[in-house]
Scaffold this active site. Structure first.
Site, PDB file in Angstrom:
ATOM      1  N   LEU A  63       0.853  -1.191   0.000  1.00 20.98           N
ATOM      2  CA  LEU A  63       0.000   0.000   0.000  1.00 20.98           C
ATOM      3  C   LEU A  63       0.883   1.234   0.000  1.00 20.98           C
ATOM      4  O   LEU A  63       1.866   1.297   0.745  1.00 20.98           O
ATOM      5  CB  LEU A  63      -0.907   0.011   1.241  1.00 20.98           C
ATOM      6  CG  LEU A  63      -1.785  -1.221   1.450  1.00 20.98           C
ATOM      7  CD1 LEU A  63      -2.459  -1.167   2.814  1.00 20.98           C
ATOM      8  CD2 LEU A  63      -2.820  -1.333   0.341  1.00 20.98           C
ATOM      9  N   LYS A  73       6.856  -3.358  11.985  1.00 28.09           N
ATOM     10  CA  LYS A  73       6.024  -3.248  13.186  1.00 28.09           C
ATOM     11  C   LYS A  73       4.725  -4.027  13.007  1.00 28.09           C
ATOM     12  O   LYS A  73       4.234  -4.668  13.933  1.00 28.09           O
ATOM     13  CB  LYS A  73       5.729  -1.770  13.495  1.00 28.09           C
ATOM     14  CG  LYS A  73       6.983  -1.027  13.924  1.00 28.09           C
ATOM     15  CD  LYS A  73       6.674   0.386  14.378  1.00 28.09           C
ATOM     16  CE  LYS A  73       7.905   1.043  14.979  1.00 28.09           C
ATOM     17  NZ  LYS A  73       8.982   1.290  13.998  1.00 28.09           N
ATOM     18  N   THR A 102      -0.998  17.261  26.837  1.00 29.26           N
ATOM     19  CA  THR A 102      -1.299  17.826  25.512  1.00 29.26           C
ATOM     20  C   THR A 102      -2.765  17.626  25.126  1.00 29.26           C
ATOM     21  O   THR A 102      -3.214  18.159  24.123  1.00 29.26           O
ATOM     22  CB  THR A 102      -0.402  17.242  24.399  1.00 29.26           C
ATOM     23  OG1 THR A 102      -0.524  15.822  24.404  1.00 29.26           O
ATOM     24  CG2 THR A 102       1.049  17.641  24.574  1.00 29.26           C
ATOM     25  N   ILE A 107      -2.383  23.513  25.652  1.00 26.30           N
ATOM     26  CA  ILE A 107      -1.081  22.971  26.060  1.00 26.30           C
ATOM     27  C   ILE A 107      -0.489  22.183  24.892  1.00 26.30           C
ATOM     28  O   ILE A 107      -1.012  21.149  24.494  1.00 26.30           O
ATOM     29  CB  ILE A 107      -1.185  22.071  27.318  1.00 26.30           C
ATOM     30  CG1 ILE A 107      -1.768  22.873  28.496  1.00 26.30           C
ATOM     31  CG2 ILE A 107       0.200  21.509  27.679  1.00 26.30           C
ATOM     32  CD1 ILE A 107      -1.786  22.126  29.813  1.00 26.30           C
ATOM     33  N   ARG A 184     -17.373  17.601   6.003  1.00 28.13           N
ATOM     34  CA  ARG A 184     -16.992  16.311   5.415  1.00 28.13           C
ATOM     35  C   ARG A 184     -17.983  15.209   5.784  1.00 28.13           C
ATOM     36  O   ARG A 184     -17.751  14.036   5.510  1.00 28.13           O
ATOM     37  CB  ARG A 184     -15.576  15.921   5.868  1.00 28.13           C
ATOM     38  CG  ARG A 184     -14.485  16.936   5.494  1.00 28.13           C
ATOM     39  CD  ARG A 184     -13.085  16.326   5.561  1.00 28.13           C
ATOM     40  NE  ARG A 184     -12.772  15.669   6.823  1.00 28.13           N
ATOM     41  CZ  ARG A 184     -12.298  16.274   7.907  1.00 28.13           C
ATOM     42  NH1 ARG A 184     -12.054  17.568   7.882  1.00 28.13           N
ATOM     43  NH2 ARG A 184     -12.065  15.588   9.007  1.00 28.13           N
ATOM     44  N   GLY A 190     -15.115  17.471  16.507  1.00 28.50           N
ATOM     45  CA  GLY A 190     -14.366  17.898  17.690  1.00 28.50           C
ATOM     46  C   GLY A 190     -14.668  19.341  18.063  1.00 28.50           C
ATOM     47  O   GLY A 190     -14.569  19.726  19.229  1.00 28.50           O
ATOM     48  N   ASP A 191     -15.039  20.150  17.074  1.00 31.89           N
ATOM     49  CA  ASP A 191     -15.326  21.563  17.313  1.00 31.89           C
ATOM     50  C   ASP A 191     -16.172  22.065  16.150  1.00 31.89           C
ATOM     51  O   ASP A 191     -16.477  21.309  15.234  1.00 31.89           O
ATOM     52  CB  ASP A 191     -14.027  22.373  17.417  1.00 31.89           C
ATOM     53  CG  ASP A 191     -13.233  22.395  16.120  1.00 31.89           C
ATOM     54  OD1 ASP A 191     -13.614  21.673  15.166  1.00 31.89           O
ATOM     55  OD2 ASP A 191     -12.243  23.139  16.044  1.00 31.89           O
TER      56      ASP A 191
HETATM   57  P1  8GT Z   1     -12.437  17.693  14.276  1.00 30.00           P
HETATM   58  O1  8GT Z   1     -13.750  17.037  14.124  1.00 30.00           O
HETATM   59  O2  8GT Z   1     -11.542  16.945  15.205  1.00 30.00           O
HETATM   60  O3  8GT Z   1     -12.542  19.140  14.629  1.00 30.00           O
HETATM   61  O4  8GT Z   1     -11.719  17.576  12.842  1.00 30.00           O
HETATM   62  P2  8GT Z   1     -11.442  18.716  11.785  1.00 30.00           P
HETATM   63  O5  8GT Z   1     -12.591  19.665  11.734  1.00 30.00           O
HETATM   64  O6  8GT Z   1     -11.021  18.073  10.523  1.00 30.00           O
HETATM   65  O7  8GT Z   1     -10.143  19.398  12.379  1.00 30.00           O
HETATM   66  P3  8GT Z   1      -9.840  20.878  12.865  1.00 30.00           P
HETATM   67  O8  8GT Z   1      -8.622  20.733  13.698  1.00 30.00           O
HETATM   68  O9  8GT Z   1     -10.993  21.565  13.451  1.00 30.00           O
HETATM   69  O10 8GT Z   1      -9.357  21.618  11.549  1.00 30.00           O
HETATM   70  C1  8GT Z   1     -10.200  21.868  10.474  1.00 30.00           C
HETATM   71  C2  8GT Z   1      -9.355  22.386   9.350  1.00 30.00           C
HETATM   72  O11 8GT Z   1      -8.813  23.631   9.714  1.00 30.00           O
HETATM   73  C3  8GT Z   1      -8.160  21.512   9.039  1.00 30.00           C
HETATM   74  O12 8GT Z   1      -8.474  20.676   7.984  1.00 30.00           O
HETATM   75  C4  8GT Z   1      -7.058  22.473   8.667  1.00 30.00           C
HETATM   76  O13 8GT Z   1      -6.927  22.567   7.291  1.00 30.00           O
HETATM   77  C5  8GT Z   1      -7.504  23.787   9.218  1.00 30.00           C
HETATM   78  N1  8GT Z   1      -6.693  24.292  10.328  1.00 30.00           N
HETATM   79  C6  8GT Z   1      -6.755  25.570  10.781  1.00 30.00           C
HETATM   80  N2  8GT Z   1      -5.878  25.770  11.797  1.00 30.00           N
HETATM   81  C7  8GT Z   1      -5.290  24.603  12.036  1.00 30.00           C
HETATM   82  C8  8GT Z   1      -4.353  24.199  12.995  1.00 30.00           C
HETATM   83  O14 8GT Z   1      -3.871  24.965  13.815  1.00 30.00           O
HETATM   84  N3  8GT Z   1      -3.991  22.896  12.970  1.00 30.00           N
HETATM   85  C9  8GT Z   1      -4.556  22.027  12.075  1.00 30.00           C
HETATM   86  N4  8GT Z   1      -4.199  20.757  12.121  1.00 30.00           N
HETATM   87  N5  8GT Z   1      -5.441  22.398  11.166  1.00 30.00           N
HETATM   88  C10 8GT Z   1      -5.828  23.666  11.122  1.00 30.00           C
HETATM   89  O15 8GT Z   1      -7.497  26.392  10.307  1.00 30.00           O
HETATM   90 MN    MN Z   2     -13.033  20.893  13.427  1.00 32.11          MN
HETATM   91 MN    MN Z   3     -11.042  23.786  14.475  1.00 33.27          MN
END
Ligand code: 8GT
Ligand code: MN
Ligand code: MN
Length: 373
Positions: A63, A73, A102, A107, A184, A190-191
């Site tokens: 893959l 692993k 974390t 943090i 998606r 998560g937020d």
């Molecule tokens: P979630 O359901 O855990 O919130 O998943 P998510 O919605 O895909 O992740 P998110 O951390 O809320 O980030 C959403 C999008 O914001 C990411 O796809 C990324 O392109 C963008 N993004 C930011 N700031 C940051 C950041 O500080 N870290 C990361 N990893 N992504 C960020 O706008």
């Molecule tokens: Mn998000």
């Molecule tokens: Mn976010």
């Protein structure tokens, strides 16, 4: 970003993926090796989409995204049911402390190591040493259990409706989209990530309009936004909550909320609401959970590239960016630009939809639901 990732559904290689995700967290948070962390994450993501149980490291290695080290692993996991490297990490108290720390919003790996070195390793320790924490970290501690819980899609829709009504009460012309995992199609998030644009604000304007501040003020006055983590001209990171239901508002304020048992990364999908003990009438009432909210304002001519970026997933964005480079373009959260022979990016190409970005990059269009890499 929110720190817990969406779990996978049906996955015959889930045990292996869980181990790879744990190794990725260790590389990111303990060793601070983002590159290695991404290698593990990518391997876990690829393997999670594989329809059958892998029977050997060699098979997994066929893959794209799984190399020799990870194949080894996988062999060890398949033959012994575990991985010595992970057992060692799990046995290390300092690693475990850093990984726990974390998980607190605000943090990062460096702050976690510093705190752990000072002997601050538990939530209680953090509460007793508040003076060592910045504002964001204090809010992270205050809402630790709430932020651990994922937001069910039905609540995401409610939060979206309330947020949009506040945004449009400031100005009906605002264009807003909830991006991130919600866009998606995730069953839980998560937020809540809101992308904001206004038809009269574009990248030629030298001064940024105070839209974010007006909107956040309106949301705070309504009690929807309860805390601010950071507030700038183009980005707000904060905390929001659904309004209490009538019955709840009438119940005892002091009642303690029982946190759900700690879950492992991919354990369960639904954001379980925090359950209050039964009230005098004998009915258990649900207390609204505080949620992380991100609002990002972009100039209208960057809206669709911003939409693509903010929708993610971040792994999908990485893949798309490297594809762009192969095609002679550079893609970031602001623009898509051609890269000349000299390696210098040219002017941003105007785009009026996400589809156009895919077209320019000669990449088959992926609907948001197909971007869960
Ligand atoms: P979630 O359901 O855990 O919130 O998943 P998510 O919605 O895909 O992740 P998110 O951390 O809320 O980030 C959403 C999008 O914001 C990411 O796809 C990324 O392109 C963008 N993004 C930011 N700031 C940051 C950041 O500080 N870290 C990361 N990893 N992504 C960020 O706008
Ligand atoms: Mn998000
Ligand atoms: Mn976010």
């Amino acid at each position: 970003m929110s720190k817990r990732k969406a779990p996978q559904g049906d996955n015959p290689n889930k045990d292996i993926c869980d181990i790879l995700i744990e190794l990725a967290a260790n590389e990111r948070n303990v060793n601070r090796n983002i590159h290695k962390s991404n290698v593990y994450r990518k391997a876990a993501s690829i393997l999670s989409k594989h329809p059958t149980r892998v029977t050997s490291g060699a098979e997994a290695k066929t893959l794209n995204g799984i190399g020799t080290q990870i194949a080894k692993k996988i062999n060890e996991i398949l033959s012994t049911g575990k991985l010595a490297k992970l057992d060692k990490i799990r046995a290390s108290e300092s690693s475990q402390a850093i990984i726990f720390l974390t998980e607190v919003s605000g943090i990062g790996p460096a702050a976690a190591r510093k705190l752990a070195d000072e002997g601050i390793t538990t939530l209680d320790d953090l509460k007793k040493n508040e003076e060592k924490l910045n504002h964001h970290q204090k809010i992270g501690v205050k809402h630790f259990f709430d932020f651990q819980q994922r937001i069910p899609r039905s609540e995401m829709v409610q939060l979206q409706d309330i947020a949009f009504s506040h945004i449009h009460s400031v100005d009906p012309q605002f264009i807003a989209t909830v991006c991130g995992s919600f866009r998606r199609g995730a069953v839980s998030s998560g937020d809540i990530d809101i992308l904001l644009g206004h038809p009269t604000y574009s990248s030629v304007d030298t001064k940024k309009p105070p839209y974010i501040k007006s909107i956040v003020k309106t949301m705070e006055e309504a009690g929807f936004v309860t805390d601010s983590l950071s507030l700038g001209e183009s980005k707000f990171m904060g905390v929001c909550v659904l309004p209490p239901t009538k019955t709840e508002a009438a119940t005892d304020e002091g009642a303690a909320c029982v946190p759900p048992p700690t879950k492992t990364e991919a354990a369960t999908d639904e954001g379980a609401a925090c359950v209050l003990p039964p009230t005098k009438t004998g009915e258990a009432k649900e207390k609204p959970v505080h949620r992380r909210i991100d609002i990002r304002l972009v100039p209208i001519d960057q809206y669709f590239v911003g939409l693509l970026y903010f929708t993610g997933s971040d792994m999908f964005n990485k893949t798309m960016r490297s594809h762009a480079l192969d095609q002679g373009f550079t893609l970031n959260e602001y623009s898509v630009r051609p890269v000349g022979d000299t390696g210098v990016p040219g002017e941003a190409i105007p785009v009026t939809s996400e589809e156009e970005v895919f077209d320019i990059l000669n990449y088959p269009f992926k609907k948001p639901e197909e971007r869960n890499l």
